[in-house]
Design an enzyme around this catalytic site. Sequence first.
Site, PDB file in Angstrom:
ATOM      1  N   SER A  54      14.760  80.224   0.673  1.00  0.00           N
ATOM      2  CA  SER A  54      15.507  79.614  -0.438  1.00  0.00           C
ATOM      3  C   SER A  54      15.611  80.589  -1.601  1.00  0.00           C
ATOM      4  CB  SER A  54      14.797  78.348  -0.911  1.00  0.00           C
ATOM      5  OG  SER A  54      15.310  77.977  -2.176  1.00  0.00           O
ATOM      6  N   ASP A  86      20.232  76.162  -2.826  1.00  0.00           N
ATOM      7  CA  ASP A  86      19.927  74.885  -3.475  1.00  0.00           C
ATOM      8  C   ASP A  86      20.850  74.649  -4.667  1.00  0.00           C
ATOM      9  OD1 ASP A  86      17.590  73.813  -2.057  1.00  0.00           O
ATOM     10  OD2 ASP A  86      16.599  75.653  -2.725  1.00  0.00           O
ATOM     11  N   HIS A 141      22.312  73.273   0.449  1.00  0.00           N
ATOM     12  CA  HIS A 141      21.595  72.006   0.207  1.00  0.00           C
ATOM     13  C   HIS A 141      22.112  71.411  -1.101  1.00  0.00           C
ATOM     14  CE1 HIS A 141      17.342  70.076  -0.587  1.00  0.00           C
ATOM     15  NE2 HIS A 141      18.292  69.174  -0.466  1.00  0.00           N
ATOM     16  N   MET A 199      22.123  68.983  -3.909  1.00  0.00           N
ATOM     17  CA  MET A 199      21.349  67.949  -4.617  1.00  0.00           C
ATOM     18  C   MET A 199      22.208  67.507  -5.784  1.00  0.00           C
ATOM     19  SD  MET A 199      17.648  69.762  -4.270  1.00  0.00           S
ATOM     20  CE  MET A 199      18.386  71.327  -3.832  1.00  0.00           C
ATOM     21  N   MET A 224      12.733  66.307   3.255  1.00  0.00           N
ATOM     22  CA  MET A 224      12.127  66.929   2.067  1.00  0.00           C
ATOM     23  C   MET A 224      10.615  66.743   2.120  1.00  0.00           C
ATOM     24  SD  MET A 224      14.436  68.455   0.308  1.00  0.00           S
ATOM     25  CE  MET A 224      13.302  68.984  -0.976  1.00  0.00           C
ATOM     26  N   GLY A 228       8.441  75.927  -5.722  1.00  0.00           N
ATOM     27  CA  GLY A 228       7.049  76.198  -6.085  1.00  0.00           C
ATOM     28  C   GLY A 228       6.134  74.987  -6.167  1.00  0.00           C
ATOM     29  N   ASP A 282      11.694  71.242   3.943  1.00  0.00           N
ATOM     30  CA  ASP A 282      11.981  71.967   2.698  1.00  0.00           C
ATOM     31  C   ASP A 282      11.028  71.524   1.602  1.00  0.00           C
ATOM     32  OD1 ASP A 282      13.148  73.287   0.581  1.00  0.00           O
ATOM     33  OD2 ASP A 282      15.011  72.113   0.593  1.00  0.00           O
ATOM     34  N   GLY A 337       7.387  73.547  -0.398  1.00  0.00           N
ATOM     35  CA  GLY A 337       5.961  73.842  -0.287  1.00  0.00           C
ATOM     36  C   GLY A 337       5.518  74.343   1.072  1.00  0.00           C
TER      37      GLY A 337
HETATM   38  C1  DX5 Z   1      13.579  71.959  -3.916  1.00  0.00           C
HETATM   39  C2  DX5 Z   1      14.474  72.823  -3.074  1.00  0.00           C
HETATM   40  C3  DX5 Z   1      13.752  73.774  -2.205  1.00  0.00           C
HETATM   41  C4  DX5 Z   1      12.905  74.813  -2.914  1.00  0.00           C
HETATM   42  C5  DX5 Z   1      11.842  75.256  -1.961  1.00  0.00           C
HETATM   43  O1  DX5 Z   1      14.329  70.949  -4.475  1.00  0.00           O
HETATM   44  O2  DX5 Z   1      15.272  72.016  -2.235  1.00  0.00           O
HETATM   45  O3  DX5 Z   1      14.651  74.411  -1.315  1.00  0.00           O
HETATM   46  O4  DX5 Z   1      13.625  75.917  -3.349  1.00  0.00           O
HETATM   47  O5  DX5 Z   1      11.018  76.128  -2.621  1.00  0.00           O
HETATM   48  P1  DX5 Z   1       9.486  76.316  -2.228  1.00  0.00           P
HETATM   49  O6  DX5 Z   1       9.447  76.843  -0.827  1.00  0.00           O
HETATM   50  O7  DX5 Z   1       8.991  77.287  -3.244  1.00  0.00           O
HETATM   51  O8  DX5 Z   1       8.826  74.967  -2.338  1.00  0.00           O
HETATM   52 ZN    ZN Z   2      16.432  73.002  -0.603  1.00  0.00          ZN
END
Ligand code: DX5
Ligand code: ZN
Length: 215
Positions: A7, A34, A65, A67, A136, A144, A174, A176
Amino acid sequence: MIKLSPSILACDFSKLGEEIKKVELAGSQYIHLDVMDGIFVPNISFGVPVIQSIRPMSNMVFDTHLMITDPIRYIETFAKIGSDIITFHYESCENHIEVIDKIHSAGKKAAISIKPKTPAFVIESLIDKVEMVLVMTVEPGYGGQAFIPETINNIKAVKQMAQIHNPQLDIEVDGGITLDNIEIVTQAGANVIVAGSSVFKAPDINERVKEFLKY
Ligand code: DX5
Ligand code: ZN
């Protein structure tokens, strides 16, 4: 073998092109984009101009993705600028089938995503209409964050529904994801792994991608 979708939210944006090249050269098959509107999620990320400018420099699968609220408004736009997979949220609209049809009419793969507190059974009737489900594993909005262990139940439930309705379905996770929990999510049924911080904040991006790709 899993497919890795780093990402770019976790990139150093002053070196965006360079970092994307690194993950591609290391063997990453997808790149995760994202798009956040500040309404469906509390954060604003990036949108069309950023994706447009990186499209010509990469052959990776562009895994977009969304959102955003009422995603149907933007399907054609994200298809036109070169997304290969377009993911929208179950919670972001009511016209799910219409959105899926619009993505398919634009010649792209469709995916639906569920937030951690959304029970997987709500998408059962859609499982045979999409190419991928994005489970998710954190609340969407920020990179992060720490992986939420209870989301394993959603991964397992989606896998079970896929075995009945759509055995070819890809299951993406997706939020953590690290080398410490990748095994739990793949055992539960995930085969497309988004990783932001654990790839782009690694001391050696190339090496980290290769470690992920061993799974
Ligand atoms: C969160 C995003 C993720 C995020 C993942 O809303 O959809 O794609 O960037 O990042 P990490 O791997 O750091 O959790
Ligand atoms: Zn994402």
